[in-house]
Design a protein around this motif. Structure first.
Motif, PDB file in Angstrom:
ATOM      1  N   GLU A   1       0.836  -1.189   0.000  1.00  0.00           N
ATOM      2  CA  GLU A   1       0.000   0.000   0.000  1.00  0.00           C
ATOM      3  C   GLU A   1       0.878   1.249   0.000  1.00  0.00           C
ATOM      4  O   GLU A   1       1.867   1.326   0.715  1.00  0.00           O
ATOM      5  CB  GLU A   1      -0.892   0.012   1.242  1.00  0.00           C
TER       6      GLU A   1
ATOM      7  N   LEU B   1       0.951   5.348   0.572  1.00  0.00           N
ATOM      8  CA  LEU B   1       0.224   6.430   1.233  1.00  0.00           C
ATOM      9  C   LEU B   1       0.712   7.757   0.676  1.00  0.00           C
ATOM     10  O   LEU B   1       1.763   7.835   0.067  1.00  0.00           O
ATOM     11  CB  LEU B   1       0.467   6.352   2.740  1.00  0.00           C
ATOM     12  N   ARG B   2      -0.035   8.815   0.908  1.00  0.00           N
ATOM     13  CA  ARG B   2       0.334  10.135   0.379  1.00  0.00           C
ATOM     14  C   ARG B   2       0.553  11.106   1.529  1.00  0.00           C
ATOM     15  O   ARG B   2      -0.264  11.212   2.436  1.00  0.00           O
ATOM     16  CB  ARG B   2      -0.760  10.662  -0.537  1.00  0.00           C
TER      17      ARG B   2
ATOM     18  N   ASP C   1       4.093  10.260  -2.693  1.00  0.00           N
ATOM     19  CA  ASP C   1       3.713   8.910  -2.286  1.00  0.00           C
ATOM     20  C   ASP C   1       4.791   8.365  -1.372  1.00  0.00           C
ATOM     21  O   ASP C   1       5.984   8.611  -1.584  1.00  0.00           O
ATOM     22  CB  ASP C   1       3.562   7.999  -3.505  1.00  0.00           C
TER      23      ASP C   1
END
Length: 64
Positions: A7, A9-10, A17
């Motif tokens: 995964e 994430l930002r 990212d």
């Protein structure tokens, strides 16, 4: 068990990212838990910069 895609994430500060983001809400001399505010998460680099800016304001800061 199938291996899934990692995964991403930002960062809410720079928009990059990142595999990991963090939020500091409580630290010595810093308390965001009792205030209404927009919750934002930072990548490692933005978190480091925020930490440096907090510690430069409070030179007495010691780890909890």
């Amino acid at each position: 068990m199938p291996v899934g895609k990692a995964e991403t994430l930002r960062c809410d500060f720079c928009g990059a990212d990142s595999p990991r983001v963090r939020r500091v809400a409580l630290d010595q001399g810093y308390d965001r838990l009792g205030q209404r505010h927009v919750v934002r998460y930072a990548c490692d680099e933005c978190s480091r910069r925020k930490e440096e800016s907090r510690t430069s304001v409070d030179s007495r800061r010691q780890p909890l």
